[in-house]
Design an enzyme around this catalytic site. Structure first.
Site, PDB file in Angstrom:
ATOM      1  N   LYS A 102       0.869  -1.181   0.000  1.00 30.07           N
ATOM      2  CA  LYS A 102       0.000   0.000   0.000  1.00 30.07           C
ATOM      3  C   LYS A 102       0.899   1.222   0.000  1.00 30.07           C
ATOM      4  O   LYS A 102       2.019   1.185   0.507  1.00 30.07           O
ATOM      5  CB  LYS A 102      -0.876   0.006   1.260  1.00 30.07           C
ATOM      6  CG  LYS A 102      -2.092   0.895   1.145  1.00 30.07           C
ATOM      7  CD  LYS A 102      -3.223   0.146   0.466  1.00 30.07           C
ATOM      8  CE  LYS A 102      -4.520   0.881   0.520  1.00 30.07           C
ATOM      9  NZ  LYS A 102      -5.657  -0.025   0.255  1.00 30.07           N
ATOM     10  N   SER A 344      -8.807  -5.740 -10.328  1.00 31.49           N
ATOM     11  CA  SER A 344      -7.453  -5.273 -10.682  1.00 31.49           C
ATOM     12  C   SER A 344      -6.636  -6.444 -11.239  1.00 31.49           C
ATOM     13  O   SER A 344      -5.866  -6.290 -12.196  1.00 31.49           O
ATOM     14  CB  SER A 344      -6.737  -4.701  -9.455  1.00 31.49           C
ATOM     15  OG  SER A 344      -7.092  -3.363  -9.251  1.00 31.49           O
TER      16      SER A 344
HETATM   17  N1  LIG Z   1     -11.160   2.244  -4.405  1.00 29.01           N
HETATM   18  C1  LIG Z   1     -11.055   0.931  -4.221  1.00 29.01           C
HETATM   19  O1  LIG Z   1     -11.054   0.144  -5.187  1.00 29.01           O
HETATM   20  C2  LIG Z   1     -10.985   0.368  -2.845  1.00 29.01           C
HETATM   21  C3  LIG Z   1     -11.170   1.138  -1.720  1.00 29.01           C
HETATM   22  N2  LIG Z   1     -11.219   0.558  -0.485  1.00 29.01           N
HETATM   23  C4  LIG Z   1     -11.433   1.346   0.709  1.00 29.01           C
HETATM   24  O2  LIG Z   1     -12.725   1.961   0.647  1.00 29.01           O
HETATM   25  C5  LIG Z   1     -12.686   3.208   1.365  1.00 29.01           C
HETATM   26  C6  LIG Z   1     -13.165   4.311   0.434  1.00 29.01           C
HETATM   27  O3  LIG Z   1     -12.298   4.375  -0.690  1.00 29.01           O
HETATM   28  P1  LIG Z   1     -12.720   5.096  -2.052  1.00 29.01           P
HETATM   29  O4  LIG Z   1     -14.194   5.062  -2.194  1.00 29.01           O
HETATM   30  O5  LIG Z   1     -11.851   4.551  -3.104  1.00 29.01           O
HETATM   31  O6  LIG Z   1     -12.252   6.573  -1.763  1.00 29.01           O
HETATM   32  P2  LIG Z   1     -12.807   7.936  -2.391  1.00 29.01           P
HETATM   33  O7  LIG Z   1     -11.744   8.928  -2.191  1.00 29.01           O
HETATM   34  O8  LIG Z   1     -13.352   7.711  -3.755  1.00 29.01           O
HETATM   35  O9  LIG Z   1     -14.058   8.274  -1.443  1.00 29.01           O
HETATM   36  C7  LIG Z   1     -13.921   8.463  -0.069  1.00 29.01           C
HETATM   37  C8  LIG Z   1     -15.250   8.928   0.470  1.00 29.01           C
HETATM   38  O10 LIG Z   1     -15.152   9.042   1.897  1.00 29.01           O
HETATM   39  C9  LIG Z   1     -15.639  10.318   2.267  1.00 29.01           C
HETATM   40  N3  LIG Z   1     -15.038  10.729   3.537  1.00 29.01           N
HETATM   41  C10 LIG Z   1     -13.771  11.129   3.770  1.00 29.01           C
HETATM   42  N4  LIG Z   1     -13.636  11.458   5.061  1.00 29.01           N
HETATM   43  C11 LIG Z   1     -14.839  11.247   5.637  1.00 29.01           C
HETATM   44  C12 LIG Z   1     -15.345  11.412   6.935  1.00 29.01           C
HETATM   45  N5  LIG Z   1     -14.564  11.862   7.918  1.00 29.01           N
HETATM   46  N6  LIG Z   1     -16.652  11.097   7.176  1.00 29.01           N
HETATM   47  C13 LIG Z   1     -17.450  10.649   6.180  1.00 29.01           C
HETATM   48  N7  LIG Z   1     -17.021  10.468   4.927  1.00 29.01           N
HETATM   49  C14 LIG Z   1     -15.742  10.775   4.664  1.00 29.01           C
HETATM   50  C15 LIG Z   1     -15.288  11.236   1.112  1.00 29.01           C
HETATM   51  O11 LIG Z   1     -16.062  12.421   1.131  1.00 29.01           O
HETATM   52  C16 LIG Z   1     -15.665  10.309  -0.038  1.00 29.01           C
HETATM   53  O12 LIG Z   1     -17.056  10.329  -0.251  1.00 29.01           O
HETATM   54  C17 LIG Z   1     -11.246   3.357   1.858  1.00 29.01           C
HETATM   55  O13 LIG Z   1     -11.168   2.830   3.170  1.00 29.01           O
HETATM   56  C18 LIG Z   1     -10.448   2.483   0.899  1.00 29.01           C
HETATM   57  O14 LIG Z   1      -9.240   2.052   1.446  1.00 29.01           O
HETATM   58  C19 LIG Z   1     -11.088  -0.796  -0.325  1.00 29.01           C
HETATM   59  C20 LIG Z   1     -10.898  -1.605  -1.413  1.00 29.01           C
HETATM   60  C21 LIG Z   1     -10.743  -1.092  -2.739  1.00 29.01           C
HETATM   61  O1  LIG Z   2      -6.980  -2.766  -6.756  1.00 26.45           O
HETATM   62  C1  LIG Z   2      -5.968  -2.892  -6.083  1.00 26.45           C
HETATM   63  O2  LIG Z   2      -4.930  -3.337  -6.497  1.00 26.45           O
HETATM   64  C2  LIG Z   2      -5.918  -2.502  -4.611  1.00 26.45           C
HETATM   65  C3  LIG Z   2      -7.177  -1.999  -4.022  1.00 26.45           C
HETATM   66  C4  LIG Z   2      -6.901  -1.623  -2.605  1.00 26.45           C
HETATM   67  O3  LIG Z   2      -6.062  -0.790  -2.337  1.00 26.45           O
HETATM   68  C5  LIG Z   2      -7.610  -2.281  -1.535  1.00 26.45           C
HETATM   69  O4  LIG Z   2      -8.216  -3.328  -1.763  1.00 26.45           O
HETATM   70  O5  LIG Z   2      -7.574  -1.781  -0.399  1.00 26.45           O
END
Ligand SMILES: NC(=O)C1=CN([C@@H]2O[C@H](COP(=O)(O)OP(=O)(O)OC[C@H]3O[C@@H](n4cnc5c(N)ncnc54)[C@H](O)[C@@H]3O)[C@@H](O)[C@H]2O)C=CC1
Ligand SMILES: O=C(O)CCC(=O)C(=O)O
Length: 411
Positions: A102, A344
């Site tokens: 990460k 991915s």
């Molecule tokens: N993008 C991916 O493919 C993956 C993401 N994740 C996890 O999912 C979670 C979200 O990631 P993404 O959706 O990609 O990020 P993103 O950046 O697209 O969205 C994050 C969201 O969380 C909100 N946020 C941030 N701080 C906040 C708070 N204090 N209270 C409420 N909402 C808040 C933001 O406004 C936004 O809506 C993270 O924990 C990430 O590690 C896990 C697996 C894969």
């Molecule tokens: O798509 C990937 O390789 C990693 C996604 C990721 O960062 C997660 O699963 O937390």
């Protein structure tokens, strides 16, 4: 409890369940490599600004290391370490041929212009290009990053190593990204939730959902759950939180958030205190934002019957214990959000083969992996008489331990 202490604790509990040799246990915990680099860029006004970038490569026993890159003000070495370790167990639970890594940069992406973000991403890539690669370590998006960030990394990396589309996943489709990757984590959350509810004699339709976070993962999960008849009664993001007992009109909210950059002010729901989102009355709570949000301060007040961890490490171990006593069932992150890294993997395979799959194939394969993952986790729960988190951890840790031993570990 900080993220690393919490992750180490879960790993150690799983290691004890499996009866791992103590030296092997120690070796599995120590990261393969930790990278910390200084990234200085000229801001648009000509002044210089320095940021710290991290990449923790946790383990590569099962294949190239894999994991997202996060841009967030709270990125710190312990958190990146914990997230890298979680990736190792997650790729093993999904049974895809990767290890875990990460990365992140301590910055607030909403305060940087597009050109500043591009310069920062390119400088970070220049600093780590020798340590990532198609068969070494393959970054992807996470919080605060997305397909455009991956496109800049691909371009900068390719200046040093020649055109290398498989060095990153989650790319724009025009650069070799996979159809279905954008929705994959949310779609995986849908499949995981369906598997959990079905096992409990329920279905998505008719259940009430609360979602914290409305970015990539939260908004796709909301859209897909809504399409399946689930009622989403409250949603929050960094701008605020909203609630509508009758169910939020998700297509309208998606349109609204695109135009207004957040859920705040949406007319089809009442505004509520952001801190209370996790405590709202619902059947299924889906944290899809930050880690550590469910903790000993609020666990007792949680009303959901099921928690599906779309975010990474949203629940700390103290809360795990409290919720278990309350009878709340938690579907852990290393299974529940594995849809993203699974697609991915499909993207990487397509890049290496030079052959593009259609979206139906991607989504069908994702469903197969998520269904198999749920069964494998449940089998471990039965074998070790443990909850779903320990079922998933013992499954992942066991697969990594076996690969490590086969590659020549001697106690
Ligand atoms: N993008 C991916 O493919 C993956 C993401 N994740 C996890 O999912 C979670 C979200 O990631 P993404 O959706 O990609 O990020 P993103 O950046 O697209 O969205 C994050 C969201 O969380 C909100 N946020 C941030 N701080 C906040 C708070 N204090 N209270 C409420 N909402 C808040 C933001 O406004 C936004 O809506 C993270 O924990 C990430 O590690 C896990 C697996 C894969
Ligand atoms: O798509 C990937 O390789 C990693 C996604 C990721 O960062 C997660 O699963 O937390």
């Amino acid at each position: 409890m900080n993220a690393l202490a919490a992750t180490n604790r879960n790993f150690k509990l799983a290691s004890r369940l499996l009866g791992l040799d103590s030296k092997l246990e120690k070796s599995l915990l120590i990261p393969f490599r930790e990278i910390k680099v200084e990234c200085t860029i000229p801001k648009d006004d000509g002044t210089l600004q320095s940021y710290i970038g991290f990449r923790v490569q946790h383990d590569n026993a099962r294949g190239p290391m894999k994991g997202g890159i996060r841009y967030h003000p709270e990125v710190d070495p312990d958190e990146v370490n914990a997230l890298a370790q979680l990736m190792t167990w997650k790729t093993a639970v999904a049974n895809i041929p990767y290890g875990g890594a990460k990365g992140g940069i301590g910055c607030n992406p909403s305060e940087l212009s597009i050109s500043e973000l591009e310069r920062l991403t390119r400088v970070f890539t220049q600093k780590i290009h020798d340590l990532i690669g198609t068969h070494m370590d393959v970054p992807a998006p996470d919080m605060g990053t997305g397909p455009q960030t991956m496109a800049w990394i691909l371009d900068e990396y390719s200046k040093f190593h020649g055109y290398s589309p498989a060095v990153v996943t989650g790319k724009p489709i025009d650069l070799g990204g996979s159809l279905g990757r954008d929705a994959a984590t949310g779609r995986g959350v849908l499949f995981a939730t369906e598997a959990l509810l079905n096992e409990n004699g329920k279905s998505i339709s008719g259940q009430r959902f609360v979602i914290q976070g409305f970015g990539n993962v939260g908004s796709w999960a909301a859209q897909l759950i809504d399409e399946k008849g689930g009622k989403i009664v409250a949603v929050s993001d960094i701008t605020g939180a909203i609630k509508n007992k009758k169910g939020i009109d998700i297509p309208s909210l998606l349109k609204y958030t695109k135009e207004n950059k957040g859920v705040k002010g949406f007319h089809g729901a009442d505004s509520i205190d952001s801190n209370s989102i996790l405590l709202e009355d619902c059947d299924v709570l889906i944290p899809a934002a930050l880690g550590g949000v469910i903790n000993r301060e609020n666990a007792n007040e949680i009303k959901a019957k099921f928690i599906v961890e779309a975010a990474n490490h949203p629940t700390d171990p103290d809360a795990d214990e409290i919720l278990k006593k309350k009878g709340v069932v938690i579907l852990p992150d290393i299974y529940a959000n594995s849809g993203g890294v699974t697609v991915s993997y499909f993207e990487w395979v397509q890049n290496i083969q030079g052959f593009m799959w259609d979206e139906e194939k991607v989504n069908n394969e994702l469903k197969n992996y998520m269904t198999k993952g749920f069964k494998d986790v449940k089998d471990m729960c039965k074998t070790h008489e443990c909850d779903l988190r320990m079922g998933a951890f013992s499954l992942g840790v066991n697969r990594v331990a076996r690969a490590t031993v086969l590659r020549g570990w001697e106690a």
